[in-house]
Write a protein that holds these residues in place. Structure first.
Motif, PDB file in Angstrom:
ATOM      1  N   SER A 197      45.754  32.029  52.266  1.00 56.51           N
ATOM      2  CA  SER A 197      44.916  31.089  51.523  1.00 56.51           C
ATOM      3  C   SER A 197      43.642  31.767  51.022  1.00 56.51           C
ATOM      4  CB  SER A 197      44.550  29.893  52.416  1.00 56.51           C
ATOM      5  OG  SER A 197      45.701  29.197  52.826  1.00 56.51           O
ATOM      6  N   GLY A 198      43.023  32.571  51.893  1.00 51.06           N
ATOM      7  CA  GLY A 198      41.816  33.283  51.495  1.00 51.06           C
ATOM      8  C   GLY A 198      42.081  34.280  50.384  1.00 51.06           C
ATOM      9  N   THR A 199      43.228  34.959  50.465  1.00 53.13           N
ATOM     10  CA  THR A 199      43.585  35.925  49.427  1.00 53.13           C
ATOM     11  C   THR A 199      43.705  35.245  48.069  1.00 53.13           C
ATOM     12  OG1 THR A 199      44.756  37.341  51.002  1.00 53.13           O
ATOM     13  CG2 THR A 199      45.361  37.549  48.681  1.00 53.13           C
ATOM     14  N   LEU A 200      44.337  34.084  48.050  1.00 56.38           N
ATOM     15  CA  LEU A 200      44.500  33.349  46.797  1.00 56.38           C
ATOM     16  C   LEU A 200      43.157  32.867  46.268  1.00 56.38           C
ATOM     17  CD1 LEU A 200      47.022  32.627  45.153  1.00 56.38           C
ATOM     18  CD2 LEU A 200      46.959  30.362  46.212  1.00 56.38           C
ATOM     19  N   MET A 201      42.301  32.376  47.162  1.00 53.91           N
ATOM     20  CA  MET A 201      41.003  31.843  46.746  1.00 53.91           C
ATOM     21  C   MET A 201      40.053  32.932  46.252  1.00 53.91           C
ATOM     22  SD  MET A 201      40.455  29.060  49.811  1.00 53.91           S
ATOM     23  CE  MET A 201      38.841  28.550  49.218  1.00 53.91           C
ATOM     24  N   VAL A 202      40.259  34.161  46.715  1.00 56.13           N
ATOM     25  CA  VAL A 202      39.414  35.276  46.275  1.00 56.13           C
ATOM     26  C   VAL A 202      40.001  35.948  45.043  1.00 56.13           C
ATOM     27  CG1 VAL A 202      38.544  37.566  46.897  1.00 56.13           C
ATOM     28  CG2 VAL A 202      38.433  35.697  48.552  1.00 56.13           C
ATOM     29  N   PHE A 203      41.314  36.137  45.047  1.00 56.04           N
ATOM     30  CA  PHE A 203      41.952  36.899  43.977  1.00 56.04           C
ATOM     31  C   PHE A 203      41.813  36.212  42.620  1.00 56.04           C
ATOM     32  CE2 PHE A 203      45.553  37.903  41.258  1.00 56.04           C
ATOM     33  CZ  PHE A 203      45.557  39.287  41.287  1.00 56.04           C
ATOM     34  N   LEU A 204      42.054  34.908  42.563  1.00 54.02           N
ATOM     35  CA  LEU A 204      42.069  34.215  41.273  1.00 54.02           C
ATOM     36  C   LEU A 204      40.725  34.264  40.549  1.00 54.02           C
ATOM     37  CD1 LEU A 204      44.357  31.142  42.046  1.00 54.02           C
ATOM     38  CD2 LEU A 204      44.940  33.320  40.979  1.00 54.02           C
ATOM     39  N   PRO A 205      39.608  33.883  41.197  1.00 49.39           N
ATOM     40  CA  PRO A 205      38.335  33.984  40.469  1.00 49.39           C
ATOM     41  C   PRO A 205      37.899  35.412  40.216  1.00 49.39           C
ATOM     42  CG  PRO A 205      37.946  33.312  42.748  1.00 49.39           C
ATOM     43  CD  PRO A 205      39.429  33.257  42.525  1.00 49.39           C
ATOM     44  N   ALA A 206      38.256  36.321  41.123  1.00 48.53           N
ATOM     45  CA  ALA A 206      37.877  37.723  40.921  1.00 48.53           C
ATOM     46  C   ALA A 206      38.609  38.334  39.726  1.00 48.53           C
ATOM     47  CB  ALA A 206      38.171  38.538  42.182  1.00 48.53           C
ATOM     48  N   ALA A 207      39.851  37.914  39.502  1.00 53.26           N
ATOM     49  CA  ALA A 207      40.648  38.474  38.412  1.00 53.26           C
ATOM     50  C   ALA A 207      40.336  37.844  37.068  1.00 53.26           C
ATOM     51  CB  ALA A 207      42.135  38.311  38.722  1.00 53.26           C
ATOM     52  N   TYR A 234      32.464  36.209  46.737  1.00 53.30           N
ATOM     53  CA  TYR A 234      33.651  35.468  47.165  1.00 53.30           C
ATOM     54  C   TYR A 234      34.038  35.691  48.624  1.00 53.30           C
ATOM     55  CZ  TYR A 234      34.151  34.894  42.143  1.00 53.30           C
ATOM     56  OH  TYR A 234      33.919  34.582  40.817  1.00 53.30           O
ATOM     57  N   LEU A 235      33.277  36.462  49.366  1.00 57.56           N
ATOM     58  CA  LEU A 235      33.591  36.707  50.775  1.00 57.56           C
ATOM     59  C   LEU A 235      33.703  35.420  51.595  1.00 57.56           C
ATOM     60  CD1 LEU A 235      34.113  38.715  53.040  1.00 57.56           C
ATOM     61  CD2 LEU A 235      31.642  38.968  53.326  1.00 57.56           C
ATOM     62  N   PRO A 236      32.809  34.432  51.419  1.00 60.74           N
ATOM     63  CA  PRO A 236      32.959  33.190  52.196  1.00 60.74           C
ATOM     64  C   PRO A 236      34.294  32.494  51.978  1.00 60.74           C
ATOM     65  CG  PRO A 236      30.782  33.298  51.207  1.00 60.74           C
ATOM     66  CD  PRO A 236      31.569  34.424  50.624  1.00 60.74           C
ATOM     67  N   PHE A 237      34.891  32.659  50.791  1.00 61.54           N
ATOM     68  CA  PHE A 237      36.184  32.033  50.516  1.00 61.54           C
ATOM     69  C   PHE A 237      37.309  32.681  51.312  1.00 61.54           C
ATOM     70  CE2 PHE A 237      33.690  31.173  46.684  1.00 61.54           C
ATOM     71  CZ  PHE A 237      33.857  29.796  46.579  1.00 61.54           C
ATOM     72  N   MET A 238      37.071  33.863  51.837  1.00 56.30           N
ATOM     73  CA  MET A 238      38.036  34.516  52.712  1.00 56.30           C
ATOM     74  C   MET A 238      37.774  34.136  54.169  1.00 56.30           C
ATOM     75  SD  MET A 238      40.681  36.531  53.016  1.00 56.30           S
ATOM     76  CE  MET A 238      40.779  37.384  51.431  1.00 56.30           C
ATOM     77  N   ILE A 239      36.514  34.035  54.527  1.00 57.46           N
ATOM     78  CA  ILE A 239      36.162  33.779  55.924  1.00 57.46           C
ATOM     79  C   ILE A 239      36.586  32.385  56.373  1.00 57.46           C
ATOM     80  CG2 ILE A 239      34.234  33.540  57.544  1.00 57.46           C
ATOM     81  CD1 ILE A 239      32.781  35.719  55.986  1.00 57.46           C
ATOM     82  N   PHE A 240      36.308  31.380  55.558  1.00 58.06           N
ATOM     83  CA  PHE A 240      36.526  30.002  56.003  1.00 58.06           C
ATOM     84  C   PHE A 240      37.991  29.647  56.244  1.00 58.06           C
ATOM     85  CE2 PHE A 240      32.177  29.490  54.547  1.00 58.06           C
ATOM     86  CZ  PHE A 240      31.663  28.683  55.553  1.00 58.06           C
ATOM     87  N   PRO A 241      38.935  30.024  55.375  1.00 59.51           N
ATOM     88  CA  PRO A 241      40.344  29.720  55.692  1.00 59.51           C
ATOM     89  C   PRO A 241      40.827  30.406  56.960  1.00 59.51           C
ATOM     90  CG  PRO A 241      40.100  30.256  53.373  1.00 59.51           C
ATOM     91  CD  PRO A 241      38.799  30.599  54.025  1.00 59.51           C
ATOM     92  N   ILE A 242      40.416  31.655  57.152  1.00 55.00           N
ATOM     93  CA  ILE A 242      40.829  32.371  58.360  1.00 55.00           C
ATOM     94  C   ILE A 242      40.214  31.726  59.592  1.00 55.00           C
ATOM     95  CG2 ILE A 242      40.771  34.590  59.570  1.00 55.00           C
ATOM     96  CD1 ILE A 242      40.737  35.970  56.865  1.00 55.00           C
ATOM     97  N   TYR A 243      38.940  31.386  59.502  1.00 54.73           N
ATOM     98  CA  TYR A 243      38.265  30.746  60.636  1.00 54.73           C
ATOM     99  C   TYR A 243      38.933  29.418  60.994  1.00 54.73           C
ATOM    100  CZ  TYR A 243      34.814  27.979  63.154  1.00 54.73           C
ATOM    101  OH  TYR A 243      34.192  27.167  64.063  1.00 54.73           O
ATOM    102  N   THR A 244      39.287  28.635  59.979  1.00 53.66           N
ATOM    103  CA  THR A 244      39.908  27.336  60.225  1.00 53.66           C
ATOM    104  C   THR A 244      41.216  27.481  60.973  1.00 53.66           C
ATOM    105  OG1 THR A 244      38.908  26.449  58.202  1.00 53.66           O
ATOM    106  CG2 THR A 244      40.768  25.245  59.116  1.00 53.66           C
ATOM    107  N   VAL A 245      42.038  28.460  60.573  1.00 51.28           N
ATOM    108  CA  VAL A 245      43.320  28.677  61.244  1.00 51.28           C
ATOM    109  C   VAL A 245      43.103  29.186  62.669  1.00 51.28           C
ATOM    110  CG1 VAL A 245      45.431  30.058  61.212  1.00 51.28           C
ATOM    111  CG2 VAL A 245      44.554  29.078  59.090  1.00 51.28           C
ATOM    112  N   LEU A 246      42.196  30.124  62.840  1.00 48.43           N
ATOM    113  CA  LEU A 246      41.923  30.653  64.184  1.00 48.43           C
ATOM    114  C   LEU A 246      41.388  29.571  65.108  1.00 48.43           C
ATOM    115  CD1 LEU A 246      40.268  34.099  63.324  1.00 48.43           C
ATOM    116  CD2 LEU A 246      42.550  33.716  64.279  1.00 48.43           C
ATOM    117  N   GLU A 247      40.566  28.691  64.573  1.00 51.45           N
ATOM    118  CA  GLU A 247      39.959  27.639  65.393  1.00 51.45           C
ATOM    119  C   GLU A 247      41.003  26.629  65.866  1.00 51.45           C
ATOM    120  OE1 GLU A 247      36.477  26.213  67.264  1.00 51.45           O
ATOM    121  OE2 GLU A 247      36.969  28.091  66.218  1.00 51.45           O
ATOM    122  N   LYS A 248      42.050  26.419  65.057  1.00 56.29           N
ATOM    123  CA  LYS A 248      43.091  25.459  65.420  1.00 56.29           C
ATOM    124  C   LYS A 248      44.210  26.101  66.228  1.00 56.29           C
ATOM    125  CE  LYS A 248      42.360  22.517  61.352  1.00 56.29           C
ATOM    126  NZ  LYS A 248      42.984  21.946  60.122  1.00 56.29           N
TER     127      LYS A 248
END
Length: 266
Positions: free
Chosen positions: A193-203, A145-159
């Motif tokens: 957003s990344g926390t939510l996308m990682v936490f739910l499937p992991a739990a 699930y690491l990519p689900f954390m990277i992409f939301p953060i990257y999107t915000v940083l890029e904008k």
């Protein structure tokens, strides 16, 4: 925009058929006592609710929260630097790095999980006895699930408005302080957003803990799977609804905190 509302009708139809109706059926099953799939002789019963007092349920729930929280923390510690590096680097092929992160996700998730199991079972790693441990389950969950954390953060940083960072530098603010006072606060929405996308499937997942944990790491998803395998659809439905309500509560809390943070920022 009103003329496009009709395009949403198929979505609502599928939503009712695939989400609302199954949930209603599950809710009805929680108040019934039946033998497997034979519902013709089902009777009203609260046996499923009485079983919610079983300590094994809350132990599995605690294990799920433990694995999910550690996974989120590790994903943030690993994912944020990666997203920051890709976003602020002067590389011409940023999309290539993103593609490399996406590529593993194109393969079947179960195939990747079994691959890790085979790797942990090799002569080089078998002596570490990783299979069946919390560490192995958390490690594989993080890699999944690491990519689900990277992409939301990257999107915000890029904008992000780079002018704010440049203004901070022009005022002589140290780089570390600029990061803490400017970059980090503005990127928290991506972290959320990344926390939510990682936490739910992991739990709520069960495949990783079942395969890598070898039944020794029992999460709430494994408990639900076991209950349904025993054809106890009444108790299984109640557990599923319980987890669904827990997810909705987490999503609602996350939305509330995000809204409050945005109001404070303004």
């Amino acid at each position: 925009m009103k003329r496009f509302k009709a395009l949403a009708i198929p979505y609502f139809v599928w939503l009712i058929l695939l989400v609302v109706l199954p949930l209603l059926v599950m809710l009805v099953l929680t108040f019934m006592s039946s033998n497997g799939t034979n519902f013709t002789e089902a009777e009203f019963s609260l046996d499923a609710y009485s079983r919610m007092l079983d300590p094994s349920i809350y132990k599995a729930l605690w294990n799920s929260l433990y694995v999910a929280v550690l996974t989120v923390i590790i994903c943030i510690l690993l994912g944020y630097p990666v997203a920051y590096f890709i976003s602020f680097s002067k590389l011409k092929n940023k999309s290539l790095f993103l593609l490399l992160l996406i590529l593993p996700m194109w393969s079947n998730s179960m195939l990747r999980i079994v691959s890790w199991l085979r790797l942990f079972s090799t002569d080089a790693l078998a002596a570490l006895n990783l299979v069946g441990t919390d560490a192995a389950v958390i490690f594989v969950t993080v890699t999944t699930y690491l990519p689900f954390m990277i992409f939301p953060i990257y999107t915000v940083l890029e904008k992000m408005d780079r002018g704010l960072i440049e203004a901070s530098k022009d005022l002589g603010v140290p780089a570390w302080k600029t990061f803490l006072k400017v970059t980090l606060p503005l990127s928290l929405s991506g972290v959320s957003s990344g926390t939510l996308m990682v936490f739910l499937p992991a739990a709520t997942g069960f495949a990783i803990s079942q395969t890598i944990g070898q039944g020794k790491v029992r999460l709430i998803g494994n408990l639900i799977q076991t209950v349904f395998e025993k054809n106890n659809y009444n108790f299984g439905s109640l557990l599923s609804i319980f987890v669904t309500l827990m997810i909705l509560a987490i999503v609602g809390l996350s939305s509330l905190l995000t809204r409050r943070r945005d109001l404070d920022a303004n």
